[in-house]
Design a protein around this motif. Structure first.
Motif, short mmCIF file in Angstrom:
data_model
loop_
_atom_site.label_atom_id
_atom_site.label_comp_id
_atom_site.label_asym_id
_atom_site.label_seq_id
_atom_site.Cartn_x
_atom_site.Cartn_y
_atom_site.Cartn_z
N HIS A 1 -1.75 26.59 -28.23
CA HIS A 1 -2.86 27.56 -28.39
C HIS A 1 -1.80 28.76 -28.71
CE1 HIS A 1 0.17 27.14 -25.29
NE2 HIS A 1 -0.66 28.15 -24.70
N GLN A 2 -3.34 29.64 -28.55
CA GLN A 2 -2.78 31.12 -28.47
C GLN A 2 -3.36 31.85 -27.30
OE1 GLN A 2 -5.22 32.26 -31.89
NE2 GLN A 2 -3.47 33.63 -33.25
N ASP A 3 -2.40 32.80 -26.72
CA ASP A 3 -2.72 33.64 -25.40
C ASP A 3 -4.05 34.12 -25.22
OD1 ASP A 3 -0.93 32.46 -24.21
OD2 ASP A 3 0.39 33.60 -23.73
N SER A 4 -4.73 34.25 -23.96
CA SER A 4 -5.93 35.23 -24.24
C SER A 4 -7.27 34.62 -24.00
CB SER A 4 -5.60 36.47 -24.65
OG SER A 4 -4.81 37.02 -24.38
N GLY A 5 -7.76 33.73 -24.17
CA GLY A 5 -9.11 32.76 -24.75
C GLY A 5 -10.26 33.40 -25.69
N GLN A 6 -10.68 33.85 -25.19
CA GLN A 6 -11.65 34.11 -25.61
C GLN A 6 -11.33 35.22 -26.86
OE1 GLN A 6 -14.21 32.10 -25.69
NE2 GLN A 6 -15.87 33.55 -25.89
N VAL A 7 -10.10 36.58 -26.65
CA VAL A 7 -9.89 37.57 -26.91
C VAL A 7 -9.77 36.83 -28.59
CG1 VAL A 7 -8.42 39.22 -26.95
CG2 VAL A 7 -9.03 38.66 -25.13
N ASN A 8 -9.46 35.75 -28.47
CA ASN A 8 -8.75 35.25 -29.95
C ASN A 8 -10.58 35.09 -30.54
OD1 ASN A 8 -6.46 35.27 -29.88
ND2 ASN A 8 -7.09 33.37 -28.29
N GLY B 1 2.07 14.38 -34.13
CA GLY B 1 3.20 15.32 -34.26
C GLY B 1 2.79 16.59 -34.29
N GLN B 2 3.61 17.58 -34.64
CA GLN B 2 3.46 18.76 -34.74
C GLN B 2 3.38 19.61 -35.77
OE1 GLN B 2 3.62 19.30 -32.06
NE2 GLN B 2 4.54 17.29 -31.48
N PRO B 3 2.68 20.79 -36.20
CA PRO B 3 2.21 21.55 -36.95
C PRO B 3 3.82 21.56 -37.78
CG PRO B 3 1.47 21.96 -35.28
CD PRO B 3 2.41 21.80 -34.52
N GLU B 4 3.45 22.62 -39.05
CA GLU B 4 4.33 22.77 -40.13
C GLU B 4 4.85 23.65 -40.22
OE1 GLU B 4 4.84 24.01 -44.79
OE2 GLU B 4 2.98 23.16 -44.04
N GLY B 5 6.45 23.95 -39.69
CA GLY B 5 7.14 24.93 -38.92
C GLY B 5 7.18 25.42 -37.48
N ALA B 6 6.75 24.20 -36.75
CA ALA B 6 6.77 24.44 -35.07
C ALA B 6 8.22 23.77 -34.68
CB ALA B 6 5.49 23.35 -34.52
N ILE B 7 8.90 24.76 -34.29
CA ILE B 7 10.29 24.90 -33.96
C ILE B 7 10.44 24.51 -31.41
CG2 ILE B 7 11.45 25.67 -36.01
CD1 ILE B 7 12.20 28.24 -33.94
N PRO B 8 11.33 23.89 -31.19
CA PRO B 8 12.33 23.52 -29.89
C PRO B 8 12.84 25.04 -29.85
CG PRO B 8 13.14 22.47 -31.07
CD PRO B 8 12.11 22.93 -32.10
N LEU C 1 0.25 35.95 -37.06
CA LEU C 1 -1.18 36.81 -37.86
C LEU C 1 -1.92 35.07 -38.48
CD1 LEU C 1 1.42 38.55 -40.05
CD2 LEU C 1 0.03 39.06 -38.24
N TYR C 2 -1.72 33.76 -37.51
CA TYR C 2 -2.83 32.83 -38.19
C TYR C 2 -4.19 33.30 -37.55
CZ TYR C 2 0.89 30.25 -39.86
OH TYR C 2 2.33 30.20 -40.69
N GLU C 3 -5.25 33.33 -37.60
CA GLU C 3 -6.22 33.14 -36.98
C GLU C 3 -6.98 31.71 -36.69
OE1 GLU C 3 -9.67 34.70 -38.35
OE2 GLU C 3 -9.67 37.08 -38.49
N ASN C 4 -6.07 30.44 -37.70
CA ASN C 4 -6.15 28.74 -37.11
C ASN C 4 -5.21 28.35 -37.17
OD1 ASN C 4 -9.98 29.41 -36.41
ND2 ASN C 4 -9.78 29.79 -38.66
N LEU C 5 -5.54 27.53 -36.50
CA LEU C 5 -3.94 26.25 -37.00
C LEU C 5 -4.77 24.71 -37.50
CD1 LEU C 5 -1.23 25.99 -36.76
CD2 LEU C 5 -1.47 25.04 -34.76
N GLU C 6 -3.81 24.50 -38.77
CA GLU C 6 -4.55 23.37 -38.50
C GLU C 6 -3.35 22.23 -37.98
OE1 GLU C 6 -4.37 20.16 -42.26
OE2 GLU C 6 -4.85 22.65 -42.72
N LEU C 7 -4.02 20.96 -37.16
CA LEU C 7 -2.80 20.44 -35.88
C LEU C 7 -2.59 18.21 -37.37
CD1 LEU C 7 -4.10 21.25 -32.25
CD2 LEU C 7 -2.10 21.48 -33.87
N PRO C 8 -2.18 17.88 -36.88
CA PRO C 8 -1.77 16.63 -37.38
C PRO C 8 -2.50 15.90 -36.57
CG PRO C 8 0.07 17.55 -36.67
CD PRO C 8 -0.68 18.87 -36.64
N GLU C 9 -2.73 14.53 -37.42
CA GLU C 9 -3.32 13.42 -36.42
C GLU C 9 -1.83 12.95 -35.58
OE1 GLU C 9 -4.77 10.66 -38.29
OE2 GLU C 9 -6.00 11.43 -39.35
#
Length: 274
Positions: free
Chosen positions: A118-125, A173-180, A163-171
């Motif tokens: 998610h991105q923070d701030s709910g409706q602000v997005n 695992g985690q999205p491409e580029g995700a890191i802990p 800088l992304y408006e949307n994020l494509e989630l895989p079925e």
């Protein structure tokens, strides 16, 4: 505010890192003694919540924790971090959100699943018509427990995804580029509210303990009910500003010097910022 804090001002390299990746890691932001004292206060609050009926096996998300201890209050304008916050957002800021999070071990077998990104701030997005979406705020996460290895309830994020408006989630695992985010106790992590991030399960035997301080522009509403007004009388003017004080409602939109003493202080000590 002591001018000595300016030695911790945001550097150009830090600014570039934050602007490009959406986050900034500040190692050793807290001393071992600060970590010990803040942890003791978290444990005290935790025990109080248990006495009030909280299930210690579940995640504790305790908002409005700043009034619970003077140690938490002192972190609002912490000299090693606040200069970096105003370096990003400027002087018209305040603490719009605060959350203590304790994530105990799950006691469950680890399994693969897609985290709640998610991105923070709910409706602000969704409502402002801007691309990219406006920054508006950032969070500072102070890690009190050892999160230097994965599977300890780590914060996950995707560098550059602010800088992304949307994020494509895989079925799965985690999205491409995700890191802990793997950091030691005493580390502060500043992150843009727009960065796509996720909290995760704690498969270790260590309870994750993190304090989140959210800073935003003074015309943004607070994210939760707060009782910080009761602290104003024992705070200096800059700390009062950070705890949402203002002369009147218009002072949030058209601030006077009395509304934003941080601006006056910066005019004297760091003119280029004011």
């Amino acid at each position: 505010m002591n001018p000595s804090c300016l030695k911790y001002a945001l550097t150009e390299e830090e600014r570039r890192t934050f602007n490009e990746t959406g986050y900034l890691i500040v190692e050793n932001a807290l001393s071992p003694e600060q970590v010990r004292m803040l942890t003791a206060e978290c444990d005290r609050v935790h025990q109080q919540k248990i006495r009030e009926g909280y299930d210690p096996k579940t995640v504790l998300t305790h908002k409005n924790f700043v009034p619970d201890s003077d140690l938490f209050l002192d972190m609002v304008d912490y000299e090693k971090i606040l200069p970096k916050v105003w370096g990003v957002l400027g002087w018209n800021i305040y603490l719009y959100h605060a959350s203590m999070m304790l994530t105990p071990p799950t006691g469950l077998e680890k399994k693969e699943y897609t985290f709640s990104w998610h991105q923070d701030s709910g409706q602000v997005n969704h409502e402002p018509e801007f691309h990219p979406r406006p920054r508006l705020s950032l969070k500072v996460a102070y890690f009190l427990s050892d999160a230097s290895e994965p599977d300890r309830g780590n914060l996950w994020l995707i560098p550059g995804s602010h800088l992304y408006e949307n994020l494509e989630l895989p079925e799965k695992g985690q999205p491409e580029g995700a890191i802990p985010v793997c950091v030691k106790p005493g580390t502060a992590v500043l992150f843009d509210r727009r960065i796509w991030h996720a909290g995760t399960m704690n498969w270790s035997d260590i309870t994750r303990k993190v304090l989140f301080y959210g800073y935003g522009y003074r015309w943004i509403r607070t994210r939760e009910e707060t009782t910080v007004e009761q602290l104003w009388d024992k705070c200096d003017p800059i700390r009062r500003q950070l705890l949402s004080a203002a002369v009147n409602c218009d002072g949030y939109y058209t601030p006077t010097d009395e509304d934003v003493p941080l601006r006056t202080w910066l005019k004297e000590h760091q003119p280029k910022m004011a």
